[in-house]
Design a protein around this motif. Structure first.
Motif, PDB file in Angstrom:
ATOM      1  N   GLU A 146       0.791  -1.217   0.000  1.00 13.71           N
ATOM      2  CA  GLU A 146       0.000   0.000   0.000  1.00 13.71           C
ATOM      3  C   GLU A 146       0.832   1.281   0.000  1.00 13.71           C
ATOM      4  OE1 GLU A 146      -3.843  -1.412   2.438  1.00 13.71           O
ATOM      5  OE2 GLU A 146      -1.899  -1.660   3.343  1.00 13.71           O
ATOM      6  N   GLY A 183      -8.827   5.089   7.372  1.00 11.99           N
ATOM      7  CA  GLY A 183      -7.551   5.805   7.333  1.00 11.99           C
ATOM      8  C   GLY A 183      -6.527   5.087   8.189  1.00 11.99           C
ATOM      9  N   THR A 184      -6.748   3.798   8.380  1.00  8.20           N
ATOM     10  CA  THR A 184      -5.900   3.006   9.284  1.00  8.20           C
ATOM     11  C   THR A 184      -4.469   2.874   8.769  1.00  8.20           C
ATOM     12  OG1 THR A 184      -6.702   0.968   8.218  1.00  8.20           O
ATOM     13  CG2 THR A 184      -7.836   1.667  10.211  1.00  8.20           C
ATOM     14  N   SER A 270     -16.392   4.318   0.064  1.00  3.26           N
ATOM     15  CA  SER A 270     -14.986   3.925  -0.086  1.00  3.26           C
ATOM     16  C   SER A 270     -14.852   2.398  -0.125  1.00  3.26           C
ATOM     17  CB  SER A 270     -14.185   4.499   1.090  1.00  3.26           C
ATOM     18  OG  SER A 270     -12.872   4.023   1.079  1.00  3.26           O
ATOM     19  N   ARG A 389      -8.643   6.558  -3.531  1.00  8.35           N
ATOM     20  CA  ARG A 389      -9.259   6.286  -4.841  1.00  8.35           C
ATOM     21  C   ARG A 389     -10.334   7.329  -5.141  1.00  8.35           C
ATOM     22  NH1 ARG A 389      -9.538   0.645  -2.791  1.00  8.35           N
ATOM     23  NH2 ARG A 389      -8.146  -0.648  -4.035  1.00  8.35           N
TER      24      ARG A 389
HETATM   25  N1  LIG Z   1      -2.408  10.359   3.880  1.00  8.95           N
HETATM   26  C1  LIG Z   1      -3.328   9.624   3.258  1.00  8.95           C
HETATM   27  N2  LIG Z   1      -3.090   9.133   2.022  1.00  8.95           N
HETATM   28  C2  LIG Z   1      -4.035   8.397   1.396  1.00  8.95           C
HETATM   29  N3  LIG Z   1      -5.218   8.072   1.932  1.00  8.95           N
HETATM   30  C3  LIG Z   1      -5.492   8.535   3.166  1.00  8.95           C
HETATM   31  C4  LIG Z   1      -4.565   9.327   3.871  1.00  8.95           C
HETATM   32  N4  LIG Z   1      -5.106   9.634   5.057  1.00  8.95           N
HETATM   33  C5  LIG Z   1      -6.313   9.078   5.095  1.00  8.95           C
HETATM   34  N5  LIG Z   1      -6.546   8.410   3.958  1.00  8.95           N
HETATM   35  C6  LIG Z   1      -7.784   7.693   3.684  1.00  8.95           C
HETATM   36  O1  LIG Z   1      -7.550   6.343   4.012  1.00  8.95           O
HETATM   37  C7  LIG Z   1      -8.583   5.611   3.345  1.00  8.95           C
HETATM   38  C8  LIG Z   1      -8.230   4.149   3.356  1.00  8.95           C
HETATM   39  O2  LIG Z   1      -8.424   3.719   4.672  1.00  8.95           O
HETATM   40  P1  LIG Z   1      -7.678   2.454   5.269  1.00  8.95           P
HETATM   41  O3  LIG Z   1      -6.215   2.630   5.159  1.00  8.95           O
HETATM   42  O4  LIG Z   1      -8.209   2.261   6.648  1.00  8.95           O
HETATM   43  O5  LIG Z   1      -8.179   1.316   4.310  1.00  8.95           O
HETATM   44  S1  LIG Z   1      -8.090  -0.244   4.566  1.00  8.95           S
HETATM   45  O6  LIG Z   1      -9.200  -0.614   5.430  1.00  8.95           O
HETATM   46  O7  LIG Z   1      -6.795  -0.567   5.143  1.00  8.95           O
HETATM   47  O8  LIG Z   1      -8.245  -0.817   3.217  1.00  8.95           O
HETATM   48  C9  LIG Z   1      -8.630   6.249   1.969  1.00  8.95           C
HETATM   49  O9  LIG Z   1      -9.936   6.085   1.478  1.00  8.95           O
HETATM   50  P2  LIG Z   1     -10.334   6.365  -0.026  1.00  8.95           P
HETATM   51  O10 LIG Z   1     -10.081   7.828  -0.259  1.00  8.95           O
HETATM   52  O11 LIG Z   1     -11.753   6.037  -0.119  1.00  8.95           O
HETATM   53  O12 LIG Z   1      -9.455   5.498  -0.883  1.00  8.95           O
HETATM   54  C10 LIG Z   1      -8.232   7.693   2.230  1.00  8.95           C
HETATM   55  O13 LIG Z   1      -9.289   8.601   2.116  1.00  8.95           O
END
Ligand SMILES: Nc1ncnc2c1ncn2[C@@H]1O[C@H](COP(=O)(O)OS(=O)(=O)O)[C@@H](OP(=O)(O)O)[C@H]1O
Length: 430
Positions: A146, A183-184, A270, A389
């Protein structure tokens, strides 16, 4: 940046948070009322529709707080129990999976077979107080690589780090337990930049899928740490896993828990976007979101919707852990003010505030904050393509209905946590 107190929301800024127990009673009462409303709206709905617990044979009157143990088919006790049997010894091992996934209705049966849904037998219902939603066995967050280094793709193995392997492997003292798509990954990568934290790069899924492998397997997955360093991992599906609180409590009752929460409507989209990227043939979000769109009956058996009912899942955790042991991080603020959220995380973990605004920069191309100095590198790094995304455009009416659906649960969640995440005030979803 603290949110303003919200009228009618005890626990908003400035108000004292009552003891968790009292709150649970209040929440249970609110849940009953909420479910009663949904029951009236969709009383004749099929399995998976939300109904009032009062309608269930053998359930207590609305308002009577109940432990999950009192509900049919659940086993969690009302209070922390003595340590459970060791993993792999039998009773502590995962229960066999429930009935096979069922198509939710005829109109979308074909595609729904390929879509994760709560396996409910005909006539089964989801109850407000159970905290015991059945889950899709395949529910998962991304486990791919990731991270992407600026210019070149990065890769991290199970140990997750290229820093020297000193010390010994220990069980984690802190866990990021959820929520999926909250955002994990961003949080884990940011906290890994702290010299006193070491974490696994991939998701071990120990307390949901791999529990029968035992604690020694789990320990082995962990990176080596020196005395004083904190071992961490993140598996977002823990938050919605019934057995996870009991199992984590039986490993170490002082485990610190972190939950990154995000507007449940955006989170659902998402989640859907992630599945769509892997299975482009699935029905539209609008189709999947409803049991009956004409009646406005939301399909809470769909995992994308169900995960966002945070109050219900949290209730399960509060049977085992005090609120003070759980930190709720705002997924929204993690993007707009990563350093601010990281200050709270470091305080919660008892760490010196080392990860500060100096560690982040906003990458215009990515559209998100990125790390200037990740744990194992001196090169700046953004999260990979699976994070951030572009979401499909969703019918505004569906968004509106979902907001209405989540509102009482969100308010309840604010009451339980003493934090107002202000999801009702967001004008539009991403
Ligand atoms: N710094 C940074 N860079 C990119 N993305 C970021 C960041 N901080 C928070 N996010 C948000 O994190 C969302 C993905 O969440 P997770 O990491 O918890 O997803 S997962 O459950 O592990 O698949 C992801 O969701 P989507 O935007 O829907 O793809 C992001 O909005």
């Amino acid at each position: 940046m603290s949110p303003p107190a919200q009228p009618g929301v005890p626990g908003g800024r400035g108000s004292k948070v009552p003891p968790a127990r009292k709150l649970l009673c209040m929440c249970s009462l609110s849940l009953c009322l909420t479910y009663l409303c949904y029951s009236l709206m969709g009383g004749g709905a099929g399995p998976g529709a939300l109904r009032s617990p009062a309608a269930l044979p053998g359930t207590a009157a609305p308002g009577a707080p109940r432990s999950p143990a009192a509900l049919p088919g659940t086993a969690a006790p009302a209070a922390p129990r003595s340590p459970a049997s060791p993993p792999g010894s039998g009773s502590g091992a995962p229960a066999p999976s429930a009935a096979p996934t069922r198509a939710s209705n005829g109109s979308r049966e074909g595609a729904a077979g390929a879509w994760p849904r709560t396996p409910l037998a005909p006539g089964e219902v989801i109850t407000a107080q159970s905290g015991a939603f059945e889950r899709d066995p395949q529910e998962s967050s991304t486990t791919d690589d990731e991270l992407s280094r600026a210019g070149s793709p990065g890769s991290r193995g199970g140990g997750g780090s290229t820093t020297p392997d000193y010390g010994e492997k220990r069980l984690p003292q802190a866990l990021i337990i959820g929520v999926k798509k909250g955002g994990t990954r961003a949080l884990l990568e940011a906290i890994r930049a702290h010299p006193d934290v070491r974490a696994v790069g991939t998701e071990p899924h120990f307390f949901d899928r791999n529990y029968e492998k035992g604690l020694e397997w789990y320990r082995n997955v962990m990176p080596k740490t020196l005395d004083g360093q904190i071992t961490m991992e993140k598996t977002p599906s823990y938050f919605v896993t019934n057995e996870a609180p009991r199992r984590i409590h039986s490993m170490a009752k002082d485990t610190k828990l972190i939950v990154v929460v995000r507007n449940p409507v955006t989170r659902a989209i998402s989640d859907y976007t992630q599945t769509l990227s892997k299975k482009p043939e699935i029905p539209t979000f609008e189709v999947l979101a409803f049991k009956n769109r004409t009646l406005g009956l939301i399909d809470a058996s769909w995992s994308a919707i169900r995960i966002g009912i945070y109050a219900l899942h949290l209730e399960n955790w509060l049977q085992y852990f005090p609120l003070s042991q759980i930190l709720f991080v705002s997924g929204e603020r993690l993007i707009t003010d990563p350093a601010g959220e990281m200050a709270k995380v470091q305080d919660f973990l008892g760490l010196k505030r080392i990860v500060t605004e100096k560690h982040f920069y906003f990458n215009k191309t990515k559209g998100f904050p990125c790390l200037k100095k990740p744990e194992d590198s001196s090169a700046p790094r953004c999260l990979g393509k699976s994070k951030g995304r572009t979401h499909p455009k969703i019918d505004p009416d569906v968004i509106h209905r979902l907001r209405k659906f989540y509102k009482p649960f969100n308010v309840m969640f604010y009451q339980m946590t003493g934090q107002d995440f202000q999801w009702e005030q967001e004008e539009s979803d991403k």
